[in-house]
Design a protein around this motif. Structure first.
Motif, PDB file in Angstrom:
ATOM      1  N   VAL A 399       0.842  -1.202   0.000  1.00 33.55           N
ATOM      2  CA  VAL A 399       0.000   0.000   0.000  1.00 33.55           C
ATOM      3  C   VAL A 399       0.880   1.255   0.000  1.00 33.55           C
ATOM      4  N   PHE A 400       1.934   1.227   0.783  1.00 32.59           N
ATOM      5  CA  PHE A 400       2.818   2.383   0.856  1.00 32.59           C
ATOM      6  C   PHE A 400       3.442   2.687  -0.515  1.00 32.59           C
ATOM      7  N   ILE A 401       3.937   1.646  -1.171  1.00 34.51           N
ATOM      8  CA  ILE A 401       4.515   1.837  -2.510  1.00 34.51           C
ATOM      9  C   ILE A 401       3.487   2.385  -3.467  1.00 34.51           C
ATOM     10  N   ASN A 402       2.288   1.848  -3.412  1.00 31.69           N
ATOM     11  CA  ASN A 402       1.237   2.333  -4.301  1.00 31.69           C
ATOM     12  C   ASN A 402       0.945   3.809  -4.046  1.00 31.69           C
ATOM     13  N   TRP A 403       0.876   4.175  -2.780  1.00 28.42           N
ATOM     14  CA  TRP A 403       0.565   5.562  -2.455  1.00 28.42           C
ATOM     15  C   TRP A 403       1.691   6.504  -2.889  1.00 28.42           C
ATOM     16  N   VAL A 404       2.914   6.098  -2.646  1.00 30.64           N
ATOM     17  CA  VAL A 404       4.029   6.937  -3.080  1.00 30.64           C
ATOM     18  C   VAL A 404       3.997   7.076  -4.600  1.00 30.64           C
ATOM     19  N   TYR A 405       3.797   5.932  -5.277  1.00 31.02           N
ATOM     20  CA  TYR A 405       3.744   5.963  -6.736  1.00 31.02           C
ATOM     21  C   TYR A 405       2.603   6.861  -7.227  1.00 31.02           C
TER      22      TYR A 405
END
Lengths: 432, 432
Positions: A399-405
């Motif tokens: 989720v964190f990677i998705n949000w940063v992306y």
């Protein structure tokens, strides 16, 4: 049923949501046998369902296998089952996998969408309470744009590009904001041959305030954020009917839309055998005392959305959201252990940790008990809190990677029609 | 159809797989109008489907929205469409969204599961060629274990825990290996009240060699790896029938299983209007010349799995896998530009970059043209190559995190029954 009775009393928990899981964890490795039943084999992090619907997150990152939560505790048994009825006289549940006996029963069945008896709306609208429902909505939104591209009927094209959301609670507000963001950042690039400016996002609220459980400050800021994003907010309008195309309201206002999203209310998911008037109160919730005991029983408890515990501050029960559910699960866990030891139970006291909603990029509202904030900082708080409460390291990382992306690229990549919704519609209009 | 003709000739590509996408990219910003048609709105990275089926990866990380690939190129049009027929005399496609005219037609329709005319097997077995199919298989595997837990019928329990895979090509081998790993690492923890040692994984191969397109060295190592993981490899056995329970073979051997996975062959997905005997050859593929022109046409091309180009090294066409598809797409892209400039096209020459398969943790086999390796190093090569070819930074990051997590924790978290397969089975047995 195939679960051997142990020497310990058996606690059967129905529902693996916030309430059921927090209770189960408290009973880990204690002198009870715990049987957890759910119709899904996963726990759903409901506050992020709207991000699944709008392509920001994969469904798998906000779901977590229930067996994995419980795998280290030998006193736990999970069964994938749909409970049909409870017989409190014989202390037995009827389920689709056979009868299950209990010594102590805990209903943590949560809530379901409330259509207030309007079957037209129930048949023709979309809900967003489960992962399959959210995926259906994701497919439908994208299928609408694919169809809008093809039609030469202008009225139909407008109806395909009109999204009307009923209910301006956190779900409605967050979904409206997310739709507005894909309208701005993604759809014009994906559909260069469509005039995306024609896309309309309507948020309809029967009362005079959006996010009506939050502070006036938060509500006002949220409304301003929504307007900035181009969402039409309609207050004092109550939707009365929807035939799949025309939305009728209590006012002169009508909407022509192929997509009505119903976020106007929920009701307790009560089980047959406990659905008599003597047990049920406002919002179809079970009346419980301060120990979460269902009125009239020593051995039947209810926690979370399905439980209505009256108190001075909350005369109609606690709000139907994650925090009361988690806290009641924890409280009941301690109380059941006290009960089994023959000690007096302790009354539940709700600790309001605040509430929050996100409207879009850098736009959120947060009400803490002693501090309120709106805007960028609130948005970071919102993200941090949601990441923190998500179960599982892998889910958090993904989720964190998705949000940063998504933040850096102004993008949402999960815009996939993996199971077309329209095709299945005739066969498969389930709430599942 | 709503796509205005431009001043440039229109190239219609059917299929957004490896071949279609690599061709489309070569035509970006050139003097052609490109119309890409696919029945899904996403490109599927097929080599990793088996990881979706076994809970190692989310479906969304191996799918990529086609519109996003093409969004920066104003000469591109994507349409979500199912092509029903081609009329080469009027240069028109019949599709479920209406007729589409072309100047140049490229079939990049790939392949579909080949049941060799056996309708029992087609009805009762599972395939793994698309994301929905892989998700159905994921659901079914988990539903089987949930049911095995409940049944007291020992024969049925064994059949529920028996997984029989037909075809020991890369798909069959990789799936067998992944099943063996979840048998070892995950299922005993998830189902402590089941005896997981009873789970059987059978890999059935009609010929005498597994991975028969690879070197003997690779095949032997792969077989050793599979045996080490506890997979039963049956060679020289041809499956002849399956009624949903009993698998019959050409030998005395039978299997009783609720799950037969059919990975025994594919055939070209030819379109009506080009399915006459004069166009089609072995494997139901279209005969093409060295420029990927379908025999008998100047303006119809085929690339990838559906195309069969004979050469000295490949008398029956190139292998039906990603590399020939990608290379033919690129070659045809250059050739179409030459053709439109009135210059002579260049014959396609396949550059064999090797092949590989992974069996499990630290266990893979890699055949490069001049170098072969098996084991841990091969496994890292396999991972690196697959990450490299995956489209999109976000997908790569999410897959990478999942792999690191799975490796470190001996885990696979996406074991979710999001759409139950058995429930839908009656309604929805589609290949879609």
């Amino acid at each position: 049923m195939n679960i051997p009775r142990s020497n310990f009393p058996r606690v059967v928990i129905i529902g693996g949501g916030f309430a059921g899981i927090s209770l189960a964890k408290k009973l880990a490795n204690r002198d009870v046998q715990v049987v957890l039943l759910d119709r899904h084999n996963y726990h759903t992090f409901q506050p992020l369902l709207y991000q699944v619907s709008t392509g920001g997150l994969e469904p798998d990152s906000i779901a977590y296998p229930i067996r994995k939560i419980l795998k280290d505790f030998p006193n736990f048994f999970f069964r994938l089952a749909m409970v049909q009825r409870v017989d409190t006289s014989t202390k037995t549940l009827d389920t689709d996998i056979g009868p299950i006996g209990y010594d102590i029963l805990v209903l943590a069945t949560g809530s379901q969408t409330n259509y207030f008896g309007n079957s037209n709306i129930e048949t023709n609208s979309m809900a967003m309470k489960t992962i399959p429902q959210s995926l259906n909505l994701r497919s439908l939104i994208l299928e609408n744009f694919e169809e809008a591209l093809l039609t030469t009927d202008l009225k139909r094209r407008n109806a395909l590009m009109n999204f009307t959301i009923v209910g301006a609670g956190p779900t409605g507000v967050e979904l409206a904001g997310a739709l507005a963001e894909i309208k701005k950042g993604i759809l014009p690039k994906d559909y260069p041959d469509l005039d995306i400016r024609q896309m309309q996002i309507n948020l309809v609220q029967s009362g005079g305030k959006i996010l009506d459980a939050m502070s006036d400050q938060a509500a006002k800021a949220a409304e301003k954020f929504l307007e900035k994003l181009g969402v039409n907010v309609w207050k004092h309008v109550r939707v009365t009917d929807y035939d799949g195309y025309t939305v009728k309201t209590t006012t002169d206002l009508t909407f022509e839309t192929c997509t009505l999203i119903w976020a106007a209310g929920v009701k307790g998911a009560v089980i047959k055998g406990l659905d008599a008037n003597e047990f049920v109160t406002r919002g179809n919730r079970l009346k419980v005392n301060k120990f979460n005991q269902v009125e009239g029983f020593d051995d039947v408890f209810a926690i979370g959305d399905v439980a209505s515990m009256n108190s001075e501050l909350y005369p109609f029960g606690h709000p139907m959201m994650a925090q009361p559910a988690i806290q009641q699960g924890e409280s009941l866990g301690k109380n059941l252990l006290l009960l089994l030891e023959g000690k007096p139970m302790k009354p539940f006291i709700y600790k309001n940790k605040g509430s929050m909603a996100t409207i879009g990029r850098n736009k959120a509202v947060v009400d803490f008990p002693n501090y309120k904030t709106q805007g960028v900082f609130a948005w970071f708080v919102w993200m941090f809190v949601h990441l923190f409460f998500l179960i599982g390291f892998r889910n958090r990382a993904v989720v964190f990677i998705n949000w940063v992306y998504n933040y850096v690229r102004f993008d949402r990549e999960a815009r996939l029609i993996i199971r077309p919704y329209k095709k299945q519609r005739e066969h498969l209009h389930t709430s599942d």
